[in-house]
Design a protein around this motif. Sequence first.
Motif, PDB file in Angstrom:
ATOM      1  N   LYS A 205      -3.840  -5.225  29.631  1.00 13.41           N
ATOM      2  CA  LYS A 205      -4.541  -5.347  28.357  1.00 13.41           C
ATOM      3  C   LYS A 205      -5.989  -4.868  28.511  1.00 13.41           C
ATOM      4  CE  LYS A 205      -5.504  -8.532  24.517  1.00 13.41           C
ATOM      5  NZ  LYS A 205      -4.568  -7.965  23.529  1.00 13.41           N
TER       6      LYS A 205
ATOM      7  N   ASP B  32       2.176  -3.310  28.126  1.00 19.80           N
ATOM      8  CA  ASP B  32       0.867  -3.404  27.490  1.00 19.80           C
ATOM      9  C   ASP B  32       0.892  -4.490  26.422  1.00 19.80           C
ATOM     10  OD1 ASP B  32      -1.874  -2.013  27.048  1.00 19.80           O
ATOM     11  OD2 ASP B  32      -1.018  -2.295  25.039  1.00 19.80           O
TER      12      ASP B  32
ATOM     13  N   ASP C 255      -0.611  -5.413  23.637  1.00 22.79           N
ATOM     14  CA  ASP C 255      -1.354  -5.147  22.409  1.00 22.79           C
ATOM     15  C   ASP C 255      -2.809  -4.788  22.687  1.00 22.79           C
ATOM     16  OD1 ASP C 255      -1.605  -4.843  19.659  1.00 22.79           O
ATOM     17  OD2 ASP C 255      -2.179  -6.924  19.330  1.00 22.79           O
ATOM     18  N   SER C 256      -3.016  -3.783  23.543  1.00 26.53           N
ATOM     19  CA  SER C 256      -4.378  -3.326  23.828  1.00 26.53           C
ATOM     20  C   SER C 256      -5.030  -2.738  22.582  1.00 26.53           C
ATOM     21  CB  SER C 256      -4.355  -2.265  24.935  1.00 26.53           C
ATOM     22  OG  SER C 256      -4.126  -2.845  26.193  1.00 26.53           O
TER      23      SER C 256
ATOM     24  N   PHE D  56      -4.314   5.859  24.006  1.00 24.97           N
ATOM     25  CA  PHE D  56      -2.868   5.738  24.162  1.00 24.97           C
ATOM     26  C   PHE D  56      -2.192   7.083  24.419  1.00 24.97           C
ATOM     27  CE2 PHE D  56      -3.935   1.778  21.994  1.00 24.97           C
ATOM     28  CZ  PHE D  56      -3.213   0.873  22.748  1.00 24.97           C
TER      29      PHE D  56
ATOM     30  N   PHE E  50      -2.318   7.309  28.357  1.00 28.86           N
ATOM     31  CA  PHE E  50      -2.114   5.999  28.958  1.00 28.86           C
ATOM     32  C   PHE E  50      -1.707   6.161  30.431  1.00 28.86           C
ATOM     33  CE2 PHE E  50      -0.170   1.896  29.800  1.00 28.86           C
ATOM     34  CZ  PHE E  50      -0.970   1.023  29.066  1.00 28.86           C
TER      35      PHE E  50
ATOM     36  N   PHE F 239       5.132  -1.072  25.081  1.00 26.62           N
ATOM     37  CA  PHE F 239       3.998  -1.528  24.278  1.00 26.62           C
ATOM     38  C   PHE F 239       4.447  -2.688  23.384  1.00 26.62           C
ATOM     39  CE2 PHE F 239       3.099   2.924  25.236  1.00 26.62           C
ATOM     40  CZ  PHE F 239       1.809   2.836  25.744  1.00 26.62           C
TER      41      PHE F 239
ATOM     42  N   LYS G 297       3.254  -5.615  20.509  1.00 24.97           N
ATOM     43  CA  LYS G 297       2.258  -5.846  19.463  1.00 24.97           C
ATOM     44  C   LYS G 297       2.089  -7.332  19.145  1.00 24.97           C
ATOM     45  CE  LYS G 297       1.281  -1.544  18.906  1.00 24.97           C
ATOM     46  NZ  LYS G 297      -0.046  -1.053  19.368  1.00 24.97           N
TER      47      LYS G 297
END
Length: 307
Positions: free
Chosen positions: A11, A36, A38-39, A46, A49, A61, A63
């Motif tokens: 993150k 990941d 929710d970076s 992105f 990445f 990814f 969210k």
Amino acid sequence: MYTYSIVIPHKNTPKLLQRCLNSIPYRDDIQIIIIDDDSDSSYVDFKKFPGYNRKNVEIYFTKEGKGVGYARNIGLQKAKGKWLLFADSDDFFNPNFLNALDKYKDSTEEIIYYLATSVESNTLQKSTRHLYLLKTRKKYYKKLRYNKIKAKDQLIYKNWEVWAKMFNRNFIEKNNLIFDEERIGEEALFVIKAGELSKNYSVDDFPLYCITYRKDSLCFSLDNENDFDERFMAKTRINTYLKKVKKDKFTIDLDKDLLESYNYGGATKMKEIMKIIKNNGNKIRLKTYIKYYIRTVYNPKIKMYLF
């Protein structure tokens, strides 16, 4: 077929994640799983990445923003290797660590316990974060001379971070072990329960992993009352479990948390935390009681800091 699956939650620290990836050599039998959490696009590009262009790297990814425990559980679902390893994205593996893993790749062990080193994240100067591991390992060998059960307790109840360990994936899946989906302390019960259930394990003194120190890491920096509460409740969860399995001697000291709570709500907050500590059955030192009494009864207007 993969021999090793390395799970890395991430993150908002792409440069550090890249450093972690760089510490893992290219090998066909290594699966790297990045989750990941929710970076924020203000921190992460992105389109570039870390790991996108590297073979055997899988990136997922999320969210939901549910934290490290949730991310690691996704990693467990995606892992295909015989052996599981876990890394924090701001840490990295030490040189030649694969040689230390390969010693056990064909073994029937369930857990391999390694050691670690530590550095300051920005300067890479030596740090002291790993010294408690050396102390615990020394106690393990000392107790091993006369009591294997007490020796194993040093591995299980004094060393419950998920890194610097290698887990047999079939063993983890057979016992339905998953991480608590919390932001802090999510790994403790996973590691403790795995250790309790293991019958075959090995102890290796190779420093597999390098722990880094960052002042802005959640482990060391609390921005608000919610951060404090999450860290404190993580400790009480661990203590509750340790008491349940009658390992009270390994419970975490909560004295510092009680005194620090003053900074997140004054005397009222301290009373709230003291009530939880008492309900949790934890002991408080006399000098901590005295400081607690001064702050809650006299309630000074000047903010008092932990010392």
